[in-house]
Write a protein that holds these residues in place. Structure first.
Motif, PDB file in Angstrom:
ATOM      1  N   GLY A  31       4.568   6.921  -3.662  1.00  0.00           N
ATOM      2  CA  GLY A  31       5.180   7.332  -2.318  1.00  0.00           C
ATOM      3  C   GLY A  31       5.229   6.243  -1.605  1.00  0.00           C
ATOM      4  O   GLY A  31       4.819   4.930  -1.834  1.00  0.00           O
ATOM      5  N   ALA A  32       5.662   6.688  -0.322  1.00  0.00           N
ATOM      6  CA  ALA A  32       5.917   5.651   0.778  1.00  0.00           C
ATOM      7  C   ALA A  32       4.851   4.694   1.216  1.00  0.00           C
ATOM      8  O   ALA A  32       4.693   3.634   1.274  1.00  0.00           O
ATOM      9  CB  ALA A  32       6.365   6.110   2.004  1.00  0.00           C
ATOM     10  N   LYS A  33       3.544   5.424   1.164  1.00  0.00           N
ATOM     11  CA  LYS A  33       2.335   4.511   1.684  1.00  0.00           C
ATOM     12  C   LYS A  33       1.707   3.718   0.185  1.00  0.00           C
ATOM     13  O   LYS A  33       1.512   2.687   0.703  1.00  0.00           O
ATOM     14  CB  LYS A  33       1.170   5.702   1.579  1.00  0.00           C
ATOM     15  CG  LYS A  33       1.249   6.434   3.003  1.00  0.00           C
ATOM     16  CD  LYS A  33       0.063   7.481   3.211  1.00  0.00           C
ATOM     17  CE  LYS A  33       0.118   8.172   4.511  1.00  0.00           C
ATOM     18  NZ  LYS A  33      -0.963   9.085   4.716  1.00  0.00           N
ATOM     19  N   ASP A  45       9.310   7.954  -4.330  1.00  0.00           N
ATOM     20  CA  ASP A  45       9.879   8.041  -3.284  1.00  0.00           C
ATOM     21  C   ASP A  45      11.169   6.926  -3.090  1.00  0.00           C
ATOM     22  O   ASP A  45      10.962   5.756  -2.739  1.00  0.00           O
ATOM     23  CB  ASP A  45       9.047   7.791  -2.099  1.00  0.00           C
ATOM     24  CG  ASP A  45       9.568   7.954  -0.653  1.00  0.00           C
ATOM     25  OD1 ASP A  45      10.744   7.888  -0.471  1.00  0.00           O
ATOM     26  OD2 ASP A  45       8.734   8.468   0.262  1.00  0.00           O
ATOM     27  N   MET A  46      12.303   7.172  -3.352  1.00  0.00           N
ATOM     28  CA  MET A  46      13.321   6.274  -3.787  1.00  0.00           C
ATOM     29  C   MET A  46      13.800   5.774  -2.220  1.00  0.00           C
ATOM     30  O   MET A  46      14.268   4.782  -2.219  1.00  0.00           O
ATOM     31  CB  MET A  46      14.399   7.069  -4.482  1.00  0.00           C
ATOM     32  CG  MET A  46      14.211   7.150  -5.898  1.00  0.00           C
ATOM     33  SD  MET A  46      13.198   5.819  -6.699  1.00  0.00           S
ATOM     34  CE  MET A  46      14.682   4.720  -6.662  1.00  0.00           C
ATOM     35  N   GLN A  47      13.655   6.451  -1.015  1.00  0.00           N
ATOM     36  CA  GLN A  47      13.923   6.030   0.215  1.00  0.00           C
ATOM     37  C   GLN A  47      13.081   4.846   0.363  1.00  0.00           C
ATOM     38  O   GLN A  47      13.457   3.737   0.774  1.00  0.00           O
ATOM     39  CB  GLN A  47      13.907   6.970   1.177  1.00  0.00           C
ATOM     40  CG  GLN A  47      14.297   6.608   2.536  1.00  0.00           C
ATOM     41  CD  GLN A  47      14.218   7.677   3.462  1.00  0.00           C
ATOM     42  OE1 GLN A  47      14.207   8.730   3.295  1.00  0.00           O
ATOM     43  NE2 GLN A  47      14.282   7.352   4.678  1.00  0.00           N
ATOM     44  N   ALA A  48      11.707   4.973   0.035  1.00  0.00           N
ATOM     45  CA  ALA A  48      10.738   3.840   0.150  1.00  0.00           C
ATOM     46  C   ALA A  48      11.019   2.576  -0.657  1.00  0.00           C
ATOM     47  O   ALA A  48      11.024   1.497  -0.260  1.00  0.00           O
ATOM     48  CB  ALA A  48       9.206   4.357   0.033  1.00  0.00           C
ATOM     49  N   PHE A  49      11.481   3.012  -1.987  1.00  0.00           N
ATOM     50  CA  PHE A  49      11.744   1.914  -2.933  1.00  0.00           C
ATOM     51  C   PHE A  49      13.000   1.074  -2.458  1.00  0.00           C
ATOM     52  O   PHE A  49      12.784   0.050  -2.278  1.00  0.00           O
ATOM     53  CB  PHE A  49      12.124   2.801  -4.288  1.00  0.00           C
ATOM     54  CG  PHE A  49      11.009   2.843  -5.297  1.00  0.00           C
ATOM     55  CD1 PHE A  49      11.198   2.606  -6.439  1.00  0.00           C
ATOM     56  CD2 PHE A  49       9.868   3.820  -4.864  1.00  0.00           C
ATOM     57  CE1 PHE A  49      10.101   2.829  -7.327  1.00  0.00           C
ATOM     58  CE2 PHE A  49       8.829   4.236  -5.696  1.00  0.00           C
ATOM     59  CZ  PHE A  49       9.027   3.522  -6.648  1.00  0.00           C
TER      60      PHE A  49
END
Length: 326
Positions: free
Chosen positions: A55-57, A79-83
């Motif tokens: 995930g983002a963290k 979490d592809m947005q974070a990637f």
């Protein structure tokens, strides 16, 4: 050497392949929780993940991280947005498991329709004393109507198998497949509602996303025939498990075969109180050859994504290839 993390025990020869290029931190125990995975990623350049959450963290806490390779087709654990925000490439392992997963989906559908698990438990419990004309009567596969929700590669492989059983094939997808594929598979496009009303056996093969969450819920189950079966080899969350348990308990549909569950490996224990459900622990791709092919493809993606090996900089299966341009 660049550092990579391997989140699960995997084939030793695959680990040795990775060690040719990287310093490998391989976890050799039960699945780690998300926070422990984040800790192991903190100083890594890459990761070989087998369905574990990233995930983002975890991404934010790993400044050197460039590639996370998933040993799976689905990647809802990422979490592809974070990637994308941090320029981390995600990869997956499509195609190599299509036929094996379709084989398993077919086996699970047949076991569900013909009450294999229920009758085996009856036999093992010593209850079989005599023949009866109505003992464990199920539903036929041959000559029936197969409804495939998700006509991607695995869905098409299922439809091909239906030809040998003289089945009618109807399908629902976000968009219709090419006309030549419909012709090849003798498959008819239908709305989801129409498919659910007409199919004798519904098989789910859609990827998980916010949009596909609870594709099958209480409303959809009321549309199905009381004699119909539902088979899920897609992802947990595609089906509202609580609604399905209620439908099975009330005989709203005949039976279900499930390889995936909401919140797995935890799952709704009420399934265990039902006799008209076949349950397996997410093993649709679990043949020796296919799991090896998946592991080696995931390794290929990681090696190439981190700029090593014969395909340096050009991994076979990027999920978000735009980050390679940055």
């Amino acid at each position: 050497m660049k550092k990579v993390f391997v989140s699960r025990p995997i084939f030793p020869d695959v680990i040795e392949r990775l060690k040719q290029y990287f310093e490998v931190d391989a976890h050799d125990g039960p699945a780690l929780p998300a926070d422990k995975i984040a800790e192991r990623l903190a100083d890594k350049d890459g990761a070989f993940i087998a369905g574990d959450p990233v995930g983002a963290k975890a991404i934010e806490g790993a400044p050197n991280l460039k590639v996370v390779s998933n040993m799976a087709v689905g990647y809802n654990n990422f979490d592809m947005q974070a990637f994308n925000a941090h320029g981390v490439l995600g990869t997956n392992t499509p195609d190599v498991l299509n036929e094996t997963t379709a084989d398993f989906g077919w086996a699970l559908m047949m076991a569900t329709a013909r009450r294999i698990t229920e009758s085996e438990h009856y036999l093992r419990a010593g209850k079989w004393q005599e023949w009866s004309y109505d003992a464990f009567t199920g539903s036929d596969i041959h000559g029936s109507t197969l409804g495939v929700i998700g006509m991607g590669r695995i869905g098409q492989a299922l439809a091909r198998r239906a030809r040998g059983f003289n089945m009618r094939v109807i399908y629902h997808n976000r968009s219709r497949v090419a006309p030549e594929i419909e012709t090849e598979l003798n498959a008819e496009y239908a709305s989801k509602e129409d498919l659910l009303k007409r199919a004798d056996h519904v098989v789910l093969v859609v990827p998980y996303s916010r949009e596909s969450h609870h594709t099958i819920g209480a409303t959809e189950l009321t549309l199905m025939k009381p004699s119909a079966t539902l088979t899920n080899i897609a992802r947990g969350g595609i089906v509202d498990d609580a609604a399905l348990i209620d439908a099975l308990r009330r005989g709203q549909i005949a039976a279900a075969g499930l390889d995936v569950f909401e919140g797995e490996p935890n799952f709704n224990r009420d399934f265990l109180t039902l006799t008209n459900v076949v349950l397996t622990p997410h093993i649709a791709s679990a043949s020796e050859a296919t799991r090896r092919a998946m592991a080696n493809l995931a390794a290929d993606n990681l090696i190439a994504g981190l700029g090593e090996g014969p395909r340096a900089g050009n991994p076979p299966n990027p999920i978000n290839p735009d980050v390679l341009k940055k």
